[in-house]
Design an enzyme around this catalytic site. Structure first.
Site, mmCIF file in Angstrom:
data_model
loop_
_atom_site.group_PDB
_atom_site.id
_atom_site.type_symbol
_atom_site.label_atom_id
_atom_site.label_comp_id
_atom_site.label_asym_id
_atom_site.label_seq_id
_atom_site.Cartn_x
_atom_site.Cartn_y
_atom_site.Cartn_z
ATOM 1 C CG ASP A 13 -1.744 -1.262 1.324
ATOM 2 O OD1 ASP A 13 -2.225 -1.729 0.280
ATOM 3 O OD2 ASP A 13 -1.852 -1.813 2.431
ATOM 4 C CE LYS A 16 3.346 -2.520 -4.367
ATOM 5 N NZ LYS A 16 2.893 -2.196 -3.018
ATOM 6 N N GLY A 41 -4.045 -4.736 -4.389
ATOM 7 C CA GLY A 41 -5.076 -3.803 -4.845
ATOM 8 C C GLY A 41 -4.364 -2.538 -5.282
ATOM 9 C CG HIS A 42 -1.271 -2.534 -7.669
ATOM 10 N ND1 HIS A 42 -0.357 -3.159 -8.471
ATOM 11 C CD2 HIS A 42 -0.921 -2.844 -6.393
ATOM 12 C CE1 HIS A 42 0.518 -3.807 -7.711
ATOM 13 N NE2 HIS A 42 0.179 -3.637 -6.453
ATOM 14 C CD GLN A 231 1.248 -8.843 -2.298
ATOM 15 O OE1 GLN A 231 2.055 -9.434 -2.978
ATOM 16 N NE2 GLN A 231 -0.019 -8.744 -2.649
HETATM 17 P P1 IMP Z 1 -2.223 -12.893 1.985
HETATM 18 O O1 IMP Z 1 -1.250 -12.331 1.015
HETATM 19 O O2 IMP Z 1 -3.656 -12.723 1.572
HETATM 20 O O3 IMP Z 1 -1.894 -14.324 2.347
HETATM 21 O O4 IMP Z 1 -2.094 -12.054 3.358
HETATM 22 C C1 IMP Z 1 -0.914 -12.119 4.162
HETATM 23 C C2 IMP Z 1 -0.605 -10.752 4.755
HETATM 24 O O5 IMP Z 1 -0.222 -9.868 3.727
HETATM 25 C C3 IMP Z 1 -1.797 -10.106 5.451
HETATM 26 O O6 IMP Z 1 -1.307 -9.347 6.542
HETATM 27 C C4 IMP Z 1 -2.345 -9.172 4.390
HETATM 28 O O7 IMP Z 1 -3.049 -8.081 4.954
HETATM 29 C C5 IMP Z 1 -1.060 -8.708 3.734
HETATM 30 N N1 IMP Z 1 -1.232 -8.296 2.326
HETATM 31 C C6 IMP Z 1 -1.383 -9.076 1.253
HETATM 32 N N2 IMP Z 1 -1.470 -8.344 0.138
HETATM 33 C C7 IMP Z 1 -1.370 -7.060 0.507
HETATM 34 C C8 IMP Z 1 -1.370 -5.822 -0.213
HETATM 35 O O8 IMP Z 1 -1.482 -5.760 -1.438
HETATM 36 N N3 IMP Z 1 -1.228 -4.702 0.548
HETATM 37 C C9 IMP Z 1 -1.065 -4.731 1.898
HETATM 38 N N4 IMP Z 1 -1.059 -5.866 2.596
HETATM 39 C C10 IMP Z 1 -1.212 -7.025 1.912
#
Ligand code: IMP
Length: 404
Positions: A13, A16, A41-42, A231
């Site tokens: 977040d 990017k 989520g871009h 991420q």
């Molecule tokens: P997962 O990727 O859904 O398995 O989530 C694992 C961790 O990564 C959790 O804390 C999510 O909130 C975090 N996470 C996954 N994708 C994003 C992203 O695009 N932005 C921020 N946090 C993310």
């Protein structure tokens, strides 16, 4: 310079998406997503303030004359990919997807929800269980899901029924009604997914990348290739924050694994940081704040997840974590986002060598503002990165590049 990588250096977040979008408008011919899945989520606001969000699709799909690729390090939910392509109306000449991407199945979604969403605060998109199956060599690859939907569905069903049987056996032992409900819910979700699966597989056939080394051809044609990270470093599976992480590695190393480009073919690595810090999911962080400033940052910065809508925890810019990410990824350029949000804070701070330091109040996002210049200088001196760019507002074009 034909290749640039854009990485998040915090907990995701960082903004990017809008940095990639700017480079798409001004520089890139090709945009490649190389890790993660629909957990990202871009968000992009165009010049008129219209909002666009992509999850698994590279941001370049918002632009009809750019070519986009989803490389084999990404995990794909075939049904969600189908829906996202339809919703953004992405034509085939805009996008190809590697046949070697592991796919996300209904069992992965069910397991993520039951085992990890509560414990780790995952996005519930099946990311962890899908990568688990990949490393266990049990994945259905995208090419098989598309070319042989019948055969793939048999395997998908087998895994799903095994999981449901396991839940049913657990129910028999402990008679927990929640498990009973869960079994029914899983069936409902499974049936909804399967209903769309054949349609999705048929629709996605032309999007299947036939030639895995296409990216080398694009590189040799001297096209400008932009590698879009998802991420951030703090969420890397290899980070010391484990297990409060995602299941992939948002790093320059992963670019190489996923795309087949080699290290000599990477020309610039741009790290994106927010001028403060946010995090969703489990785990506190050293620079987290719990006073009124956290509320101001959340409110003004609209700090709610683009994928899940969850509120993000807020804190001050942690230059220690940024510096680590700079070193590990060979960052040559930093772009600082949401600097305008900092102008709403009376006594902004940053965190360095495990200590909090004050900034003077930032009155405007301009290098004429002494406090703002100081913010950029502090980032430069602590990270050793000379090129510091910054955004001045949320819309497309509101970005001041140090050098491109
Ligand atoms: P997962 O990727 O859904 O398995 O989530 C694992 C961790 O990564 C959790 O804390 C999510 O909130 C975090 N996470 C996954 N994708 C994003 C992203 O695009 N932005 C921020 N946090 C993310």
């Amino acid at each position: 310079m034909p290749t640039k990588v854009v990485l998040g250096l915090q907990h995701g977040d960082e903004g990017k998406g809008r940095v990639v979008d700017d480079l798409v408008q001004t520089w890139a011919d090709v945009v490649v997503r190389f890790q993660g899945g629909g957990n990202a989520g871009h968000t992009v606001y165009d010049e008129l303030g219209n909002k666009f969000v992509t999850h698994i699709l590279p941001i370049g799909v918002l632009n009809r004359d750019k070519f986009n690729l989803i490389a084999k390090g990404c995990v794909i939910n075939v049904v969600d990919l189908y829906k996202e392509i339809k919703s953004l109306d992405v034509p085939v000449h805009n996008l190809l997807v590697s046949g070697l991407c592991p796919t996300i199945e209904p069992t992965h979604l069910a397991k993520d929800k039951v085992k990890y969403q509560g414990r780790l605060g995952t996005t519930g998109r099946g990311i962890g269980p899908a990568y688990s199956d990949f490393y266990a060599r049990d994945s259905i690859l995208f090419k098989d899901a598309i070319n042989d939907p019948q055969g793939s569905l048999l395997k998908i069903q087998e895994k799903f029924f095994d999981y449901q049987t396991y839940l049913a056996e657990t129910y028999i032992v402990n008679k927990n009604e929640d498990i009973h409900e869960l079994i029914n819910e899983n069936f409902e979700n499974f049936n909804k997914w399967v209903e769309l699966y054949y349609k999705a597989a048929e629709f996605l056939k032309p999007y299947l990348l036939e030639k895995e080394d296409l990216i080398q051809d694009l590189y040799n044609e001297n096209l400008n290739i932009l590698l879009e990270g998802a991420q951030g470093s703090g969420l890397s599976i290899y980070s010391e924050n484990y297990p409060d992480v995602t299941s992939s590695s948002p790093s320059v190393g992963e670019v190489l694994n996923s795309t087949g480009l080699n290290h000599t073919q990477i020309d610039e690595v741009i790290g994106v940081i927010k001028s403060y810090k946010t995090k969703v999911g489990t785990g506190e962080f050293p620079s987290q704040i719990f006073d009124i400033n956290a509320d101001i940052l959340a409110e003004v910065g609209k700090e709610y997840g683009a994928t899940t809508g969850r509120p993000r925890k807020c804190g001050w810019l942690d230059l220690d974590e940024v510096k680590d990410a700079v070193i590990q990824n060979g960052i040559t350029h930093i772009c600082v986002t949401k600097t305008d949000v900092m102008t709403h804070i009376g006594n902004p701070k940053y965190y360095r060598n495990k200590v909090f330091y004050d900034f003077a109040k930032i009155n405007s996002v301009s290098t004429n503002d002494l406090s703002f210049s100081n913010l950029l200088e502090v980032i430069k001196s602590h990270t050793g990165v000379e090129n510091i760019s910054f955004t001045t507002g949320p819309k497309r074009g509101e970005i001041v590049w140090a050098e491109k």
